[in-house]
Each structure stands twice: as structure tokens, then as C-alpha cells.
Design an enzyme around this catalytic site. Structure first.
Site, short mmCIF file in Angstrom:
data_model
loop_
_atom_site.label_atom_id
_atom_site.label_comp_id
_atom_site.label_asym_id
_atom_site.label_seq_id
_atom_site.Cartn_x
_atom_site.Cartn_y
_atom_site.Cartn_z
N ASP A 149 0.85 -1.18 0.00
CA ASP A 149 0.00 0.00 0.00
C ASP A 149 0.89 1.24 0.00
O ASP A 149 1.75 1.39 0.88
CB ASP A 149 -0.89 -0.04 1.25
N MET A 150 0.72 2.08 -1.00
CA MET A 150 1.53 3.29 -1.07
C MET A 150 1.09 4.26 0.04
O MET A 150 -0.10 4.37 0.33
CB MET A 150 1.37 3.96 -2.43
N ASP A 158 -3.49 2.47 -5.71
CA ASP A 158 -2.20 2.46 -5.00
C ASP A 158 -2.01 1.27 -4.07
O ASP A 158 -1.17 1.32 -3.18
CB ASP A 158 -2.02 3.77 -4.23
N GLU A 159 -2.77 0.21 -4.24
CA GLU A 159 -2.53 -0.96 -3.39
C GLU A 159 -2.86 -2.25 -4.13
O GLU A 159 -3.70 -2.28 -5.02
CB GLU A 159 -3.31 -0.88 -2.07
MG LIG Z 1 -2.46 3.93 0.21
#
Ligand SMILES: [Mg+2]
Length: 388
Positions: free
Chosen positions: A14-15, A108-109
Site C-alpha cells: 500500500d503506497m 495504489d494498493e
Molecule cells: Mg495507500
């Protein structure tokens, strides 16, 4: 439970504060400052904010007006979604280079299924450190990773030490309980604010409290279906597979050159490098392709694509290289070359190739398994076919 099953190794990547981090990466003047991204008009809400803004109690889904009250000195931005998508594509490219199976969850994940990679990597933790480092160096962004025997636990783990987190949940039942039981029930999927209040009224505050709760009582409170789900999750049980959402139709790689290429040996060198990268990606994805396509762009931007269907599907560098060179020779473009690309398409569905299956006797596959093992350990560019 009961039945012995092969332990899975699942990463949830996860960013951290994704949109805000992209902005801070691209605009040094925003670094270290509270940054809020979201709808700037009347009823807008916060879509992401930097960690600096979170310190003032700003969080996603909060009305923009509320965010402005809590942190008036923040930089407010409408967001540049085209740029976020671009960054996302780069990050996902890295996921596919690292993992045989990738399930995107959002921009983003993703879940990465590393099961079967145990022989090829030093340890899941070390591999995750390398993935984080690679994302930091190549994309300039920070990711948090949770590693666990299933999706639920991996997702819980990735969130625990954000930002820049890396949490490994031990695969055995005792380790899972030691990790999970002290956490608040809110950490469980499906337990929202309302259910958490309901549970608190029953003196259930931690996941451990929930696991120890009498199952008849749990059913009476929430119904059979929800009770069964809560019970399973409170023991860290979740057997949903990591499922790639959409199958890629082609696997390709292209390069644009700072100066147009003119010498045939330079062009052949690039084609070989591209063939290796495409072959490596095919083998990582467990695919063989029937069709090889090249893309050639001249300095004046004239662009050609040419493709060739092979007698048998392949995932091997030399077959891809041979097809690409043959296509290039037949095209014989005059003038300097600005871009070269190779893609593999038309995947053979019949033959399932298992890269990580040790029982394959064929010499070629053994050789490639050894090469790919080194690539996994030391990076994609460690071995080439005689070029530098
Ligand atoms: Mg994130």
C-alpha cells in the site's frame, strides 16, 4: 483448519499517502508541509492528505471546509489524476516484475502472491525490503508492506506501521494469534464504527475478546452469517485466493533513445535486451506467447509495428530475439531509430507453465529457472546473453 495446507505467502503493498506523496515528489516546495488534495468546490471532500496534515486531524473523506478549519496553513490542491495514474502504472509494473500473481485493489494498493517463490528469494522480509527500495529509487515513492499467510492478515499488517512500514505476521496459528488478538476489533474487515460500539457494549474490544466470545451469543447478536465470518477472522482465517483482476493481453517492453541509433549492432543489442526482459516477464507471469511484435520508431516519428506468429508458443529469450530480429531485417527501415519495442501476445492457454515447479526435467527450463532465480535475487539486469 485441521487439514494441513501449504502455507501461502501474501504481500499487501500500500503506497503511503499516495496522491500527496506524488505531489511532494514532484514539487520540492511541498515537502515537509501539510498538503490536502481533494475537491476544492463547495461540497468537496479530502481524497488524500500528507502525513504533516494528518497531525492536525485531517483525514480522507473529511469535508474540505473542516480540513480548512483544522489546518488553515495547509496547501490545498485539486489533484492531478493523470499524473497519479502514471505513477500508479509505474508502481504496478514493479509489482508484476516482483510477483508471479498481482491483484490490484485500488490505484495504489495490491495483493502479491509470493507462494512458491520461497526457493528463489532469501526471505519474504528481505524481498519486501528490496521491493520497497526499488519503488523508492525508481518511482520516488514510499510503500508499506504487510506479509502474512492470507489476504486479511496481510492487509491488517501493512497498515500497522505506516508510513514506511513493514510488518511480517508469522504463518503459524500461535504467531497469528499473538499478532492479531491484542488489536482493536475495528481492525477486522467489516467491523465499522457501529458494530464496534455494539461489540464494546458486550465488553468486546480486542480481536482476542471477539475470538473468545461464546459463538451462540455471537450468532444471537449478529446472525449466523456475520457471526461465522467474525469468528473466522478473529482467528486470522481467510482462504480467498489472490486473483489477478484482468489478464494482460500482451507483455511488452520498449526503449526510447537519447540519440537515434544507426549501427546495426546497437540495434541488435537493444533487441536482445528487450527480448530478455519480455521473456523474463512472460516466465514470471507463467505464460507463453504465440505472437511476437516489434515496434520501430524513426527519428522523424514514422512508426511501424510488425508481428510474426510462431510455430509453437514460447517464453524464451532466444526465440523472442530471433523473431524480433527477423521482423526488423524484413522491415529494414532507413535512417536513425528513436524507439524500439518488443511485445509478446496471443498467450497459449493450453499449456500451463509453472516457473517455480521443481519437477520439470527439461534442460532449457532448468537453465531458465536458474537464470530467473538469480534475477530474482540480484535484479533483472544481472544476467544477459553476452552483452553488457
Ligand atoms: Mg495507500
Amino acid at each position: 483448519m485441521g487439514k494441513e495446507q501449504k502455507a501461502r505467502v501474501i504481500f499487501h503493498v500500500d503506497m503511503d499517502a499516495f496522491f500527496a506523496s506524488v505531489e511532494q515528489r514532484d514539487h520540492p516546495e511541498y515537502r515537509g508541509k501539510p498538503l490536502v488534495i481533494g475537491g476544492l468546490s463547495g461540497r468537496g471532500v479530502v481524497s488524500t492528505c500528507s502525513y504533516e496534515a494528518r497531525r492536525y486531524g485531517v483525514h480522507s473523506a473529511m469535508p474540505m471546509g473542516e480540513a480548512q478549519r483544522r489546518c488553515p496553513q495547509a496547501v490545498f490542491l485539486p489533484g492531478d489524476y493523470a499524473r497519479y495514474r502514471e505513477a500508479s502504472a509505474e508502481v504496478f509494473q514493479m509489482f508484476t516484475a516482483f510477483a508471479p500473481v498481482v491483484e490490484p485493489l485500488s490505484i495504489d494498493e495490491a495483493f502479491l502472491d509470493m507462494t512458491g517463490m520461497e526457493r528463489l528469494i532469501e526471505s519474504p522480509r528481505a524481498y519486501a525490503v528490496r521491493l520497497k527500495e526499488e519503488i523508492r529509487q525508481r518511482v520516488g515513492l514510499v510503500a508499506s508492506i504487510g506479509i502474512a499467510p492470507n489476504k486479511f492478515l496481510a492487509k491488517v499488517a501493512s497498515d500497522l506501521e505506516k508510513p514506511d512500514g513493514l510488518v511480517v505476521v508469522p504463518p503459524d496459528a500461535a504467531g497469528v494469534r499473538a499478532f492479531l488478538w491484542p488489536l482493536p476489533v475495528r481492525r477486522i474487515w467489516g467491523v465499522g464504527e457501529k458494530m464496534a460500539r455494539h461489540l464494546a457494549a458486550l465488553h468486546v474490544r480486542t480481536v482476542g475478546d471477539l475470538a473468545r466470545m461464546d459463538s451462540a451469543r455471537l450468532r444471537a447478536q449478529f446472525g449466523a452469517k456475520t457471526a461465522a465470518q467474525l469468528h473466522a477472522l478473529s482467528f486470522g482465517l481467510d482462504d480467498r485466493p489472490v486473483a489477478p483482476r484482468s489478464e494482460a493481453k500482451s507483455i511488452g517492453k520498449e526503449e526510447t533513445f537519447a540519440r537515434d541509433l544507426r549501427r546495426q549492432e546497437d540495434i541488435d543489442g537493444v533487441l536482445l535486451r528487450l527480448a530478455e526482459q519480455v521473456g523474463w516477464r512472460l516466465r514470471c507471469a507463467g505464460k507463453k506467447a504465440r505472437t511476437i511484435q516489434i515496434k520501430v520508431r524513426r527519428g522523424d516519428f514514422t512508426t511501424w509495428t510488425r508481428s510474426r506468429t510462431l510455430a509453437a508458443p514460447t517464453c524464451y529469450d532466444e526465440d523472442i530475439y530471433e523473431a524480433a530480429v527477423t521482423l526488423y531485417r524484413a522491415l529494414a527501415p532507413a535512417g536513425g531509430i528513436r524507439l524500439l519495442g518488443i511485445s509478446a501476445q496471443n498467450f497459449g492457454a493450453a499449456e500451463e507453465l509453472s516457473l517455480f515447479d521443481a519437477e520439470r526435467p527439461q534442460k532449457k527450463e532448468n537453465l531458465y529457472r536458474a537464470i530467473d532465480g538469480l534475477k530474482q535475487r540480484f535484479g533483472e539486469n544481472i544476467i544477459g546473453h553476452g552483452h553488457t
